[in-house]
Design a protein around this motif. Sequence first.
Motif, PDB file in Angstrom:
ATOM      1  N   MET A   1      21.214 118.536   8.108  1.00 53.94           N
ATOM      2  CA  MET A   1      20.680 117.220   8.335  1.00 53.94           C
ATOM      3  C   MET A   1      20.303 116.607   6.984  1.00 53.94           C
ATOM      4  O   MET A   1      19.741 117.284   6.134  1.00 53.94           O
ATOM      5  N   SER A   2      20.651 115.328   6.779  1.00 57.18           N
ATOM      6  CA  SER A   2      20.278 114.621   5.557  1.00 57.18           C
ATOM      7  C   SER A   2      20.129 113.135   5.864  1.00 57.18           C
ATOM      8  O   SER A   2      20.708 112.635   6.832  1.00 57.18           O
ATOM      9  N   PRO A   3      19.364 112.418   5.049  1.00 56.96           N
ATOM     10  CA  PRO A   3      19.224 110.986   5.290  1.00 56.96           C
ATOM     11  C   PRO A   3      20.573 110.284   5.170  1.00 56.96           C
ATOM     12  O   PRO A   3      21.402 110.668   4.356  1.00 56.96           O
ATOM     13  N   GLU A   4      20.779 109.257   5.984  1.00 53.52           N
ATOM     14  CA  GLU A   4      22.069 108.569   5.996  1.00 53.52           C
ATOM     15  C   GLU A   4      22.105 107.333   5.109  1.00 53.52           C
ATOM     16  O   GLU A   4      23.153 106.976   4.599  1.00 53.52           O
ATOM     17  N   ARG A   5      20.970 106.642   4.974  1.00 56.47           N
ATOM     18  CA  ARG A   5      20.972 105.458   4.114  1.00 56.47           C
ATOM     19  C   ARG A   5      19.553 105.169   3.663  1.00 56.47           C
ATOM     20  O   ARG A   5      18.587 105.558   4.304  1.00 56.47           O
ATOM     21  N   LEU A   6      19.451 104.486   2.559  1.00 60.14           N
ATOM     22  CA  LEU A   6      18.161 104.078   2.028  1.00 60.14           C
ATOM     23  C   LEU A   6      17.841 102.701   2.581  1.00 60.14           C
ATOM     24  O   LEU A   6      18.659 101.787   2.512  1.00 60.14           O
ATOM     25  N   ALA A   7      16.666 102.512   3.147  1.00 57.60           N
ATOM     26  CA  ALA A   7      16.309 101.256   3.793  1.00 57.60           C
ATOM     27  C   ALA A   7      15.369 100.400   2.950  1.00 57.60           C
ATOM     28  O   ALA A   7      15.408  99.175   3.027  1.00 57.60           O
ATOM     29  N   ARG A   8      14.505 101.037   2.141  1.00 57.69           N
ATOM     30  CA  ARG A   8      13.511 100.256   1.402  1.00 57.69           C
ATOM     31  C   ARG A   8      13.182 100.946   0.090  1.00 57.69           C
ATOM     32  O   ARG A   8      13.081 102.169   0.020  1.00 57.69           O
ATOM     33  N   VAL A   9      12.976 100.129  -0.937  1.00 60.74           N
ATOM     34  CA  VAL A   9      12.472 100.588  -2.227  1.00 60.74           C
ATOM     35  C   VAL A   9      11.203  99.798  -2.498  1.00 60.74           C
ATOM     36  O   VAL A   9      11.198  98.574  -2.365  1.00 60.74           O
ATOM     37  N   GLU A  10      10.114 100.486  -2.863  1.00 64.88           N
ATOM     38  CA  GLU A  10       8.871  99.811  -3.191  1.00 64.88           C
ATOM     39  C   GLU A  10       8.551 100.098  -4.659  1.00 64.88           C
ATOM     40  O   GLU A  10       8.497 101.251  -5.064  1.00 64.88           O
ATOM     41  N   LEU A  11       8.364  99.026  -5.421  1.00 65.14           N
ATOM     42  CA  LEU A  11       8.040  99.146  -6.831  1.00 65.14           C
ATOM     43  C   LEU A  11       6.574  98.844  -7.059  1.00 65.14           C
ATOM     44  O   LEU A  11       6.071  97.807  -6.623  1.00 65.14           O
ATOM     45  N   ALA A  12       5.884  99.735  -7.750  1.00 66.85           N
ATOM     46  CA  ALA A  12       4.497  99.480  -8.141  1.00 66.85           C
ATOM     47  C   ALA A  12       4.528  98.558  -9.352  1.00 66.85           C
ATOM     48  O   ALA A  12       5.269  98.787 -10.306  1.00 66.85           O
ATOM     49  N   CYS A  13       3.731  97.494  -9.316  1.00 60.15           N
ATOM     50  CA  CYS A  13       3.754  96.467 -10.363  1.00 60.15           C
ATOM     51  C   CYS A  13       2.345  96.162 -10.862  1.00 60.15           C
ATOM     52  O   CYS A  13       1.414  96.061 -10.062  1.00 60.15           O
ATOM     53  N   GLN A  14       2.210  95.980 -12.156  1.00 60.37           N
ATOM     54  CA  GLN A  14       0.945  95.488 -12.711  1.00 60.37           C
ATOM     55  C   GLN A  14       0.720  94.042 -12.283  1.00 60.37           C
ATOM     56  O   GLN A  14      -0.379  93.647 -11.984  1.00 60.37           O
ATOM     57  N   ASP A  15       1.803  93.255 -12.300  1.00 62.92           N
ATOM     58  CA  ASP A  15       1.713  91.833 -11.959  1.00 62.92           C
ATOM     59  C   ASP A  15       2.819  91.495 -10.950  1.00 62.92           C
ATOM     60  O   ASP A  15       3.902  91.056 -11.330  1.00 62.92           O
ATOM     61  N   PRO A  16       2.571  91.716  -9.651  1.00 59.33           N
ATOM     62  CA  PRO A  16       3.603  91.484  -8.643  1.00 59.33           C
ATOM     63  C   PRO A  16       4.135  90.047  -8.629  1.00 59.33           C
ATOM     64  O   PRO A  16       5.300  89.828  -8.328  1.00 59.33           O
ATOM     65  N   HIS A  17       3.301  89.078  -8.982  1.00 58.26           N
ATOM     66  CA  HIS A  17       3.757  87.684  -8.943  1.00 58.26           C
ATOM     67  C   HIS A  17       4.731  87.373 -10.080  1.00 58.26           C
ATOM     68  O   HIS A  17       5.686  86.631  -9.893  1.00 58.26           O
ATOM     69  N   ARG A  18       4.534  87.984 -11.240  1.00 59.95           N
ATOM     70  CA  ARG A  18       5.495  87.837 -12.346  1.00 59.95           C
ATOM     71  C   ARG A  18       6.802  88.530 -11.973  1.00 59.95           C
ATOM     72  O   ARG A  18       7.883  87.998 -12.223  1.00 59.95           O
ATOM     73  N   GLN A  19       6.704  89.693 -11.337  1.00 60.48           N
ATOM     74  CA  GLN A  19       7.894  90.395 -10.880  1.00 60.48           C
ATOM     75  C   GLN A  19       8.630  89.568  -9.825  1.00 60.48           C
ATOM     76  O   GLN A  19       9.845  89.462  -9.838  1.00 60.48           O
ATOM     77  N   ARG A  20       7.865  88.972  -8.894  1.00 64.05           N
ATOM     78  CA  ARG A  20       8.458  88.127  -7.860  1.00 64.05           C
ATOM     79  C   ARG A  20       9.270  87.010  -8.498  1.00 64.05           C
ATOM     80  O   ARG A  20      10.391  86.729  -8.079  1.00 64.05           O
TER      81      ARG A  20
END
Length: 122
Positions: A1-20
């Motif tokens: 058994m293994s995962p079939e697909r990646l659904a989400r990536v979450e990035l930790a950000c110092q400034d999420p609004h600048r990243q946005r």
Amino acid sequence: MSPERLARVELACQDPHRQRDFFARILGLPPAEPGNALRFSIGELELVLRPRGDALFASARHAEGGALLAFPVSDAELERWHRRMLTARVAVLDAPGPAGAPPRLLRVADPEGNVIEFYAAA
């Protein structure tokens, strides 16, 4: 058994609004859902920007580290992305080499040092 697909990536950000701003304005990624400007759709994958030090990334408050996000593009698109990054004054880490000289890729840094890679898909 293994995962079939990646659904989400979450990035930790110092400034999420600048990243946005980078992901929306420079990369042109569409929001994943109306009203939530920190979630983007990349095909079937969802990219979520989270503040460092929130409940999920509490131990990453001062941590260094990053991610590499790689996008396949056509050879012609690779050149357009390169010009776009130069025009937007995005830090280019690796510029595409001459046409026909593999590997053809472009690597840039987002505002927090994550690497965004565009590579010429065959």
